[in-house]
Design an enzyme around this catalytic site. Structure first.
Site, PDB file in Angstrom:
ATOM      1  N   ASP A  59      31.706  42.482  44.824  1.00  0.00           N
ATOM      2  CA  ASP A  59      33.097  42.004  44.777  1.00  0.00           C
ATOM      3  C   ASP A  59      34.032  42.949  44.011  1.00  0.00           C
ATOM      4  O   ASP A  59      35.153  42.566  43.685  1.00  0.00           O
ATOM      5  CB  ASP A  59      33.136  40.613  44.116  1.00  0.00           C
ATOM      6  N   GLU A  64      41.570  42.425  40.386  1.00  0.00           N
ATOM      7  CA  GLU A  64      42.463  41.512  39.657  1.00  0.00           C
ATOM      8  C   GLU A  64      41.714  40.582  38.701  1.00  0.00           C
ATOM      9  O   GLU A  64      42.233  40.215  37.642  1.00  0.00           O
ATOM     10  CB  GLU A  64      43.227  40.640  40.664  1.00  0.00           C
ATOM     11  N   ASP A  65      40.494  40.220  39.099  1.00  0.00           N
ATOM     12  CA  ASP A  65      39.768  39.226  38.307  1.00  0.00           C
ATOM     13  C   ASP A  65      39.269  39.745  36.965  1.00  0.00           C
ATOM     14  O   ASP A  65      38.840  38.963  36.117  1.00  0.00           O
ATOM     15  CB  ASP A  65      38.604  38.661  39.141  1.00  0.00           C
ATOM     16  N   ARG A  84      29.665  39.123  38.707  1.00  0.00           N
ATOM     17  CA  ARG A  84      30.872  39.947  38.618  1.00  0.00           C
ATOM     18  C   ARG A  84      31.120  40.507  37.211  1.00  0.00           C
ATOM     19  O   ARG A  84      32.088  41.236  37.005  1.00  0.00           O
ATOM     20  CB  ARG A  84      32.078  39.131  39.094  1.00  0.00           C
ATOM     21  N   ARG A 129      35.968  28.846  38.178  1.00  0.00           N
ATOM     22  CA  ARG A 129      35.722  30.125  37.488  1.00  0.00           C
ATOM     23  C   ARG A 129      36.303  30.178  36.068  1.00  0.00           C
ATOM     24  O   ARG A 129      35.902  31.031  35.272  1.00  0.00           O
ATOM     25  CB  ARG A 129      36.358  31.261  38.293  1.00  0.00           C
ATOM     26  N   HIS A 159      41.033  30.080  43.371  1.00  0.00           N
ATOM     27  CA  HIS A 159      41.783  30.432  42.158  1.00  0.00           C
ATOM     28  C   HIS A 159      43.182  29.812  42.184  1.00  0.00           C
ATOM     29  O   HIS A 159      43.700  29.492  43.248  1.00  0.00           O
ATOM     30  CB  HIS A 159      41.979  31.955  42.087  1.00  0.00           C
ATOM     31  N   CYS A 244      44.510  40.138  44.679  1.00  0.00           N
ATOM     32  CA  CYS A 244      43.168  40.418  44.149  1.00  0.00           C
ATOM     33  C   CYS A 244      42.816  41.891  44.098  1.00  0.00           C
ATOM     34  O   CYS A 244      41.975  42.296  43.310  1.00  0.00           O
ATOM     35  CB  CYS A 244      42.102  39.759  45.028  1.00  0.00           C
TER      36      CYS A 244
HETATM   37  C1  CIR Z   1      34.775  36.019  44.535  1.00  0.00           C
HETATM   38  O1  CIR Z   1      34.377  34.946  44.974  1.00  0.00           O
HETATM   39  O2  CIR Z   1      34.816  36.248  43.323  1.00  0.00           O
HETATM   40  C2  CIR Z   1      35.228  37.073  45.520  1.00  0.00           C
HETATM   41  N1  CIR Z   1      34.445  36.990  46.709  1.00  0.00           N
HETATM   42  C3  CIR Z   1      36.696  36.917  45.845  1.00  0.00           C
HETATM   43  C4  CIR Z   1      37.586  37.124  44.662  1.00  0.00           C
HETATM   44  C5  CIR Z   1      39.012  37.064  45.010  1.00  0.00           C
HETATM   45  N2  CIR Z   1      39.809  37.329  43.877  1.00  0.00           N
HETATM   46  C6  CIR Z   1      40.984  36.785  43.631  1.00  0.00           C
HETATM   47  O3  CIR Z   1      41.409  35.918  44.352  1.00  0.00           O
HETATM   48  N3  CIR Z   1      41.618  37.157  42.545  1.00  0.00           N
END
Ligand code: CIR
Length: 250
Positions: A59, A64-65, A84, A129, A159, A244
């Site tokens: 991922d 962004e995360d 992650r 999360r 999110h 993201c």
């Molecule tokens: C996840 O589930 O963490 C990733 N497949 C997708 C993350 C998307 N990130 C976001 O919306 N900030």
């Protein structure tokens, strides 16, 4: 504006999925979309700083995360999905050039996708999360700079920013099914026309909308927003949307 990005790794087909069923992801197509995204950011005035590929972090394109960047400080997250957590170090290393750093520490978890900053208000999605411990830690870090932290329950999507993003100086685009619009006082609230369309990317006075959502695009254009469109359908299969794929540093 600097936009930090990471390339799409081959392992993206092993990404985390919460609300979507797994579908094959066409790697070439996903990479072409990501390339288009980076070029659009450049056209809108960003300098793209692409970090090295992380083949073992499926991922990792969804940078962004990993961080929350405020004008005064950057906060390194502790992502909610254990798979992650290895993504944050590389982003922290580059952010150190631009900001002093703080971090969210265990056992708290937070994804940057749950954090929406509008002026001195920081909305934080309480999601699968992101937990209240992280909200508390974020408050300790950001309140001294004058920020108000506003927790927002999120239901039905991954999110907070799957459900609501900023589309103008004082306006948000929102899906009423997933988040309560009454949380967004003193802001203009515009409803999406398609359920998945709430994640748009505001750069300056341009709003980037995914091409899969023509009715939402039209709605924003009719309201006078300066809309740009981009294909992001392949990355959407990994449950990622437009915000993201970058960490923006002004
Ligand atoms: C996840 O589930 O963490 C990733 N497949 C997708 C993350 C998307 N990130 C976001 O919306 N900030």
């Amino acid at each position: 504006m600097i936009a930090i990005t990471k390339p799409v790794p081959e392992s993206i087909d092993r990404c985390e999925l919460t609300h979507l069923a797994r579908e094959p992801i066409d790697l070439d197509r996903a990479r072409a979309e990501h390339h288009g995204y980076e070029r659009l950011l450049e056209r809108l005035g960003c300098t793209v700083e692409q970090l090295p590929m992380e083949p073992d972090n499926p991922d990792s394109v969804f940078v962004e995360d990993t961080a929350i960047v405020l004008p005064e400080i950057a906060i390194v997250t502790r992502p909610g999905a254990e798979s992650r957590r290895g993504e944050v170090a590389s982003v922290a290393a580059v952010l150190r050039k631009y900001r002093s750093l703080a971090e969210i520490t265990e056992p708290a978890t937070i994804d940057g996708g749950d954090v929406l900053v509008i002026g001195k208000r920081i909305f934080v999605g309480i999601s699968s999360r992101t937990d209240r411990d992280a909200v508390h830690q974020l408050k300790n870090i950001a309140a001294p700079f004058g920020y108000a932290i506003e927790p927002v329950p999120v239901d039905g999507c991954l999110h907070l920013k799957s459900a609501v993003t900023r589309c103008g100086e004082r306006a948000v685009l929102l899906n009423d099914e997933w988040v309560d619009r009454r949380c967004f006082t003193r802001l203009e609230v515009i409803a999406v026309a398609e359920p998945q369309a709430a994640n748009v990317l505001l750069i300056g006075d341009h709003v980037v909308v995914a091409s899969a959502f023509p009715r939402t695009r039209q709605r924003l254009a009719d309201r006078g927003f300066n809309v740009e469109t981009i294909d992001a359908g392949e990355l959407a299969k990994a449950e990622g949307a437009l915000t993201c794929c970058s960490v923006l540093v002004d």
